[in-house]
Design a protein around this motif. Structure first.
Motif, PDB file in Angstrom:
ATOM      1  N   UNK A 143       0.814  -1.217   0.000  1.00 59.11           N
ATOM      2  CA  UNK A 143       0.000   0.000   0.000  1.00 59.11           C
ATOM      3  C   UNK A 143       0.845   1.264   0.000  1.00 59.11           C
ATOM      4  N   UNK A 144       2.171   1.125  -0.057  1.00 60.56           N
ATOM      5  CA  UNK A 144       3.030   2.293   0.129  1.00 60.56           C
ATOM      6  C   UNK A 144       3.701   2.789  -1.146  1.00 60.56           C
ATOM      7  N   UNK A 145       3.672   1.991  -2.208  1.00 61.40           N
ATOM      8  CA  UNK A 145       4.327   2.397  -3.447  1.00 61.40           C
ATOM      9  C   UNK A 145       3.346   2.308  -4.617  1.00 61.40           C
ATOM     10  N   UNK A 146       3.567   3.063  -5.681  1.00 62.03           N
ATOM     11  CA  UNK A 146       2.690   2.976  -6.864  1.00 62.03           C
ATOM     12  C   UNK A 146       2.787   1.599  -7.509  1.00 62.03           C
ATOM     13  N   UNK A 147       1.691   1.163  -8.094  1.00 60.59           N
ATOM     14  CA  UNK A 147       1.666  -0.098  -8.854  1.00 60.59           C
ATOM     15  C   UNK A 147       0.914   0.136 -10.162  1.00 60.59           C
ATOM     16  N   UNK A 148       1.346  -0.560 -11.200  1.00 61.80           N
ATOM     17  CA  UNK A 148       0.701  -0.469 -12.514  1.00 61.80           C
ATOM     18  C   UNK A 148       0.458  -1.865 -13.050  1.00 61.80           C
ATOM     19  N   UNK A 149      -0.630  -2.029 -13.755  1.00 55.96           N
ATOM     20  CA  UNK A 149      -0.943  -3.327 -14.344  1.00 55.96           C
ATOM     21  C   UNK A 149      -2.006  -3.185 -15.414  1.00 55.96           C
ATOM     22  N   UNK A 150      -2.601  -4.305 -15.775  1.00 51.31           N
ATOM     23  CA  UNK A 150      -3.636  -4.314 -16.803  1.00 51.31           C
ATOM     24  C   UNK A 150      -4.679  -5.352 -16.434  1.00 51.31           C
ATOM     25  N   UNK A 151      -5.935  -5.054 -16.739  1.00 51.82           N
ATOM     26  CA  UNK A 151      -7.020  -5.969 -16.424  1.00 51.82           C
ATOM     27  C   UNK A 151      -7.942  -6.074 -17.634  1.00 51.82           C
ATOM     28  N   UNK A 152      -8.517  -7.251 -17.827  1.00 54.78           N
ATOM     29  CA  UNK A 152      -9.458  -7.477 -18.924  1.00 54.78           C
ATOM     30  C   UNK A 152     -10.786  -7.955 -18.361  1.00 54.78           C
ATOM     31  N   UNK A 153     -11.859  -7.439 -18.929  1.00 60.24           N
ATOM     32  CA  UNK A 153     -13.201  -7.808 -18.495  1.00 60.24           C
ATOM     33  C   UNK A 153     -14.075  -8.052 -19.711  1.00 60.24           C
ATOM     34  N   UNK A 154     -15.128  -8.838 -19.507  1.00 54.65           N
ATOM     35  CA  UNK A 154     -16.156  -9.010 -20.535  1.00 54.65           C
ATOM     36  C   UNK A 154     -17.365  -8.203 -20.077  1.00 54.65           C
ATOM     37  N   UNK A 155     -17.607  -7.065 -20.721  1.00 52.35           N
ATOM     38  CA  UNK A 155     -18.663  -6.151 -20.309  1.00 52.35           C
ATOM     39  C   UNK A 155     -19.489  -5.763 -21.532  1.00 52.35           C
ATOM     40  N   UNK A 156     -20.819  -5.788 -21.376  1.00 54.67           N
ATOM     41  CA  UNK A 156     -21.710  -5.414 -22.486  1.00 54.67           C
ATOM     42  C   UNK A 156     -21.369  -6.164 -23.772  1.00 54.67           C
ATOM     43  N   UNK A 157     -21.044  -7.456 -23.612  1.00 54.89           N
ATOM     44  CA  UNK A 157     -20.707  -8.325 -24.745  1.00 54.89           C
ATOM     45  C   UNK A 157     -19.481  -7.840 -25.501  1.00 54.89           C
ATOM     46  N   UNK A 158     -18.601  -7.120 -24.806  1.00 54.31           N
ATOM     47  CA  UNK A 158     -17.343  -6.676 -25.390  1.00 54.31           C
ATOM     48  C   UNK A 158     -16.194  -7.088 -24.485  1.00 54.31           C
ATOM     49  N   UNK A 159     -15.045  -7.401 -25.098  1.00 56.89           N
ATOM     50  CA  UNK A 159     -13.833  -7.655 -24.323  1.00 56.89           C
ATOM     51  C   UNK A 159     -13.132  -6.321 -24.109  1.00 56.89           C
ATOM     52  N   UNK A 160     -13.010  -5.921 -22.850  1.00 62.61           N
ATOM     53  CA  UNK A 160     -12.466  -4.618 -22.496  1.00 62.61           C
ATOM     54  C   UNK A 160     -11.104  -4.798 -21.829  1.00 62.61           C
ATOM     55  N   UNK A 161     -10.121  -4.072 -22.326  1.00 62.83           N
ATOM     56  CA  UNK A 161      -8.804  -4.039 -21.689  1.00 62.83           C
ATOM     57  C   UNK A 161      -8.607  -2.674 -21.051  1.00 62.83           C
ATOM     58  N   UNK A 162      -8.074  -2.678 -19.828  1.00 64.51           N
ATOM     59  CA  UNK A 162      -7.863  -1.417 -19.118  1.00 64.51           C
ATOM     60  C   UNK A 162      -6.485  -1.392 -18.481  1.00 64.51           C
ATOM     61  N   UNK A 163      -5.862  -0.236 -18.548  1.00 67.55           N
ATOM     62  CA  UNK A 163      -4.596  -0.025 -17.868  1.00 67.55           C
ATOM     63  C   UNK A 163      -4.900   0.464 -16.449  1.00 67.55           C
ATOM     64  N   UNK A 164      -4.307  -0.192 -15.466  1.00 68.36           N
ATOM     65  CA  UNK A 164      -4.574   0.102 -14.061  1.00 68.36           C
ATOM     66  C   UNK A 164      -3.373   0.821 -13.457  1.00 68.36           C
ATOM     67  N   UNK A 165      -3.631   1.929 -12.755  1.00 67.95           N
ATOM     68  CA  UNK A 165      -2.579   2.667 -12.055  1.00 67.95           C
ATOM     69  C   UNK A 165      -3.062   2.951 -10.634  1.00 67.95           C
ATOM     70  N   UNK A 166      -2.229   2.603  -9.658  1.00 68.56           N
ATOM     71  CA  UNK A 166      -2.572   2.804  -8.248  1.00 68.56           C
ATOM     72  C   UNK A 166      -1.440   3.577  -7.574  1.00 68.56           C
TER      73      UNK A 166
END
Length: 481
Positions: free
Chosen positions: A161-184
């Protein structure tokens, strides 16, 4: 508000309106509630003549109902499925809450989602048409669980919880494959979570050809002409979020159609998968753009798309690659088209290499388009007449669009965006100016005053006259306020 027919691809139903009608009833009656105003529920129907369905709806409500005219009646049922998906789950769990937020963001055609923890609550904000908007708030007590759920989905460390993290997540939403870049990143009241929506089928469809990104006929002609070069460099410039990547993807879609060119792209990350293009996603921590570019040259490409020129080494390799028979398309951060040449020089690229390789320079911005359901035409302010060189008509008046705001555009007055462009080919005069180390102002004066090519502001003025955007938008994105 205008009686213009509703285009469901350009509006978003309000949360309050959707709550008034159950999913089962909406599907059965084939109706979609859009918004509530003056104690009236405004809806669209797949069959506007179905009096029985309308009567059943009215009997289930305590407010009046008004049916709006629809541009395409066949779009109603798919829209109902988007707003009331069959697999709608309770949003009591953090992950379900997250998925519901993503689903709503897609309906808004949002590019970024922000979960911002504050002292007493978490604000959920969406970037829609380039502008941030608060969508709703969450209890702060649920924030940590939601962030942990996203960390798990993105394969990040939930204990850190103390340092930035980056990643990517994929979801199936509204019959579409969605890719998202995650930054925390940690903040005073918890970890801020930001998601960039990278790819949707709707966005990909919009890039089917260059005509759909907002270029004028003249800019379109110049751009396509230089895409046909067998070698050289085409550079796009503009601030973050100005649509440079969109233009590059539109160019790649145009270039790949004959199927006779070997096209390689180097991206961080790959935003939209394109059939017919070999797309390489680099890991900037282990593989730089320059190293990936060197490797791709061994694979006999005809065309190379480089997501961004970030340093002098990448700039040097990209320029030299074009001299060995490759067409290179890339982006570079600069304030305007003329600034690209100065930026290349500042990166240490020799003047003789720039003049030999550079073929076309483009600068662009994105402006919002006025909502077609509430836009008003008003007489232009005197300062705008002078600023944009508007010529009066026979009656002595000049009319321009004014954003008003209505329930169908969320009160913003805008729906959708298009590009503003300025561009110039690198001709012999510009080559001589580069060798002479001419200033950015001198290059700009020659390009846009002596050759008659249009600046971003002039392109914006044309689009204001055509009713495609407003004076306020052009001033905002071209830093004229």
């Amino acid at each position: 508000m205008s009686e213009q027919k509703i285009d469901l691809t350009r509006v978003v139903a309000s949360r309050d309106a959707l709550k008034t009608v159950s999913a089962a009833l909406a599907r059965r009656l084939k109706i979609l509630p859009l918004y509530i105003a003056d104690e009236t529920l405004f809806i669209v129907m797949a069959d506007a003549q179905d009096d029985i369905a309308l009567s059943r709806l009215e009997s289930s409500l305590t407010v009046a109902v008004k049916v709006l005219k629809i541009l395409d009646s066949e779009s109603v049922v798919p829209a109902i499925k988007r707003y009331y998906p069959d697999n709608t789950a309770s949003v009591d769990t953090p992950l379900a809450m997250f998925e519901e937020t993503v689903r709503r963001a897609l309906l808004y055609r949002c590019s970024d989602i922000h979960f911002d923890p504050e002292k007493k609550s978490t604000k959920v904000r969406l970037r829609i048409d380039g502008v941030m908007r608060v969508d709703y708030t969450l209890p702060l007590s649920t924030h940590a669980e939601l962030v942990s759920a996203v960390k798990v989905a993105a394969g990040l460390d939930i204990a850190e919880h103390r340092i930035p993290q980056d990643g990517q997540v994929s979801l199936r939403v509204n019959e579409q494959d969605i890719s998202m870049r995650v930054a925390i990143i940690p903040t005073l009241y918890g970890e801020k979570l930001t998601l960039r929506i990278l790819a949707t089928e709707a966005v990909a469809a919009e890039l089917a050809d260059l005509n759909k990104i907002g270029m004028s006929a003249e800019h379109h002609r110049v751009f396509r002409k230089h895409l046909n070069n067998s070698h050289g460099v085409i550079l796009l410039s503009g601030p973050t979020g100005s649509g440079k990547t969109t233009t590059l993807y539109a160019a790649l879609r145009h270039l790949k159609e004959p199927g006779t060119q070997h096209i390689l792209s180097i991206e961080d990350p790959v935003e939209i998968p394109l059939d017919g293009v070999n797309q390489i996603r680099i890991d900037s921590e282990r593989v730089s753009f320059s190293k990936a570019l060197r490797s791709t040259l061994r694979h006999d490409p005809d065309i190379i798309m480089l997501g961004e020129i970030r340093d002098s080494e990448t700039a040097d390799i990209a320029i030299k690659s074009s001299l060995t028979g490759h067409l290179v398309l890339s982006t570079l951060h600069a304030n305007d088209a003329a600034g690209v040449i100065i930026r290349l020089s500042n990166l240490g690229v020799a003047a003789e290499l720039i003049t030999s390789a550079l073929r076309l320079v483009v600068a662009q911005r994105l402006v919002r388009q006025p909502c077609g359901h509430c836009v008003k035409m008003v007489e232009a302010a005197d300062e705008d007449k002078e600023l944009f060189s508007f010529h009066q008509n026979a009656s002595g008046a000049v009319f321009v669009p004014q954003a008003v705001g209505c329930p169908l555009c969320g009160g913003t007055g805008y729906a959708g965006r298009l590009g503003l462009y300025e561009m110039f080919p690198v001709d012999q005069q510009i080559r001589e100016m580069i060798h002479a180390r001419a200033s950015e102002a001198a290059i700009r004066k020659y390009v846009f005053e002596e050759t008659g090519l249009k600046t971003l502001r002039q392109d914006g003025a044309d689009k204001i006259r055509q009713g495609l955007t407003t004076p306020e938008e052009v001033k905002r994105v071209t830093f004229m306020l």
